[in-house]
Write a protein that holds these residues in place. Structure first.
Motif, short mmCIF file in Angstrom:
data_model
loop_
_atom_site.label_atom_id
_atom_site.label_comp_id
_atom_site.label_asym_id
_atom_site.label_seq_id
_atom_site.Cartn_x
_atom_site.Cartn_y
_atom_site.Cartn_z
N THR A 156 37.69 30.00 60.50
CA THR A 156 38.89 30.54 61.12
C THR A 156 40.10 29.78 60.58
O THR A 156 40.12 28.56 60.58
CB THR A 156 38.84 30.38 62.66
N ILE B 214 33.20 30.42 69.02
CA ILE B 214 33.47 29.66 67.80
C ILE B 214 32.70 28.35 67.84
O ILE B 214 32.39 27.83 68.91
CB ILE B 214 34.97 29.37 67.63
N CYS C 243 30.33 24.10 70.93
CA CYS C 243 31.04 25.36 70.73
C CYS C 243 32.04 25.61 71.86
O CYS C 243 31.98 24.99 72.91
CB CYS C 243 30.06 26.52 70.67
N SER D 296 32.92 29.01 73.82
CA SER D 296 32.40 30.37 73.86
C SER D 296 31.98 30.74 75.27
O SER D 296 32.10 29.94 76.19
CB SER D 296 31.21 30.51 72.90
N PHE E 195 41.41 33.94 68.83
CA PHE E 195 41.45 32.48 68.68
C PHE E 195 42.82 32.08 68.15
O PHE E 195 43.15 32.32 67.00
CB PHE E 195 40.33 32.01 67.75
N LEU F 299 36.01 25.38 62.20
CA LEU F 299 35.38 26.22 63.22
C LEU F 299 35.17 27.63 62.68
O LEU F 299 36.05 28.19 62.03
CB LEU F 299 36.24 26.24 64.48
N TYR F 300 34.02 28.19 62.99
CA TYR F 300 33.60 29.48 62.45
C TYR F 300 33.25 30.43 63.60
O TYR F 300 32.89 29.99 64.70
CB TYR F 300 32.36 29.31 61.56
N PRO F 301 33.29 31.73 63.35
CA PRO F 301 32.76 32.67 64.34
C PRO F 301 31.26 32.43 64.52
O PRO F 301 30.54 32.22 63.54
CB PRO F 301 33.02 34.04 63.71
#
Length: 204
Positions: A81, A107, A122, A124, A159, A188-190
């Protein structure tokens, strides 16, 4: 006194007198929305291959096909992201889900290798036990949506990395800020965590 009061009257024009003025008003409105949308983008990504699931349709669909019913299927997007932007993306539930546990969306960091308690790293929510629950270290209820997710539902993740806030919209209804104070320096990633065997999710 009457004349004195009347001298304070101000003429206010409510309706533009020409097409040029009308177009000018619309231009100002459009410019305002352009400013508000600046820095926001839909994050284009695909699911990375991993354990206990297959990725099909050019990386847009993931199917949990191994590991049984357990939190052992962590799917991560192939793109971080972007910092200093507002990113958003949508995940669609493609199959029926079970009564107790189903999935977690949000994320997280890269390369978890399905380690235990990965959700604690995370930001989420999890759809579980007939309600949505936040999962960010400690567990707190996300009371703004009491129903379980089901086949056909679409979850949008919003986000804001500028201020470190995460929000979710379900089937077009935004339920507000779920997590805040998310570190901007972290990569940070999905992420999607699947609990149920044979559950399918899609990036749309």
């Amino acid at each position: 006194e009457i004349e004195k009061c009347s001298s304070l009257i101000i003429n206010v024009k409510f309706i533009p007198e020409s097409d040029e003025e009308i177009n000018g008003v619309f231009d100002k409105i459009n410019n305002l929305f352009n400013v508000l949308d600046e820095g926001e983008e839909t994050l284009e990504f695909k699911f990375k291959p991993g354990y206990n699931y297959d990725v099909i349709y050019n990386g847009l669909v993931a199917i949990k096909n191994n590991g049984g019913d357990c939190w052992n299927c962590t799917i991560i997007g192939d793109r971080e992201t972007p910092k200093n932007k507002i990113s958003k993306w949508k995940i669609k539930i493609k199959t029926d889900i079970k009564q107790q546990n189903d999935l977690l969306i949000g994320i997280g960091p890269n390369n978890p290798n399905n380690e235990n308690d990965f959700y604690r790293k995370c930001w989420s929510f999890v759809s579980s036990n007939s309600k949505l629950i936040l999962k960010s270290g400690n567990i707190t209820k996300y009371n703004k949506h009491s129903g379980r997710l089901k086949k056909g539902d679409v979850v949008e993740v919003i986000f804001d990395r500028i201020v470190g806030k995460l929000s979710f919209a379900i089937n077009g209804s935004n339920y507000g800020i779920a997590c805040s104070d998310i570190p901007n320096k972290d990569e940070l990633y999905p992420i999607v965590l699947l609990y149920d065997q044979n559950l399918i999710v899609e990036i749309i």
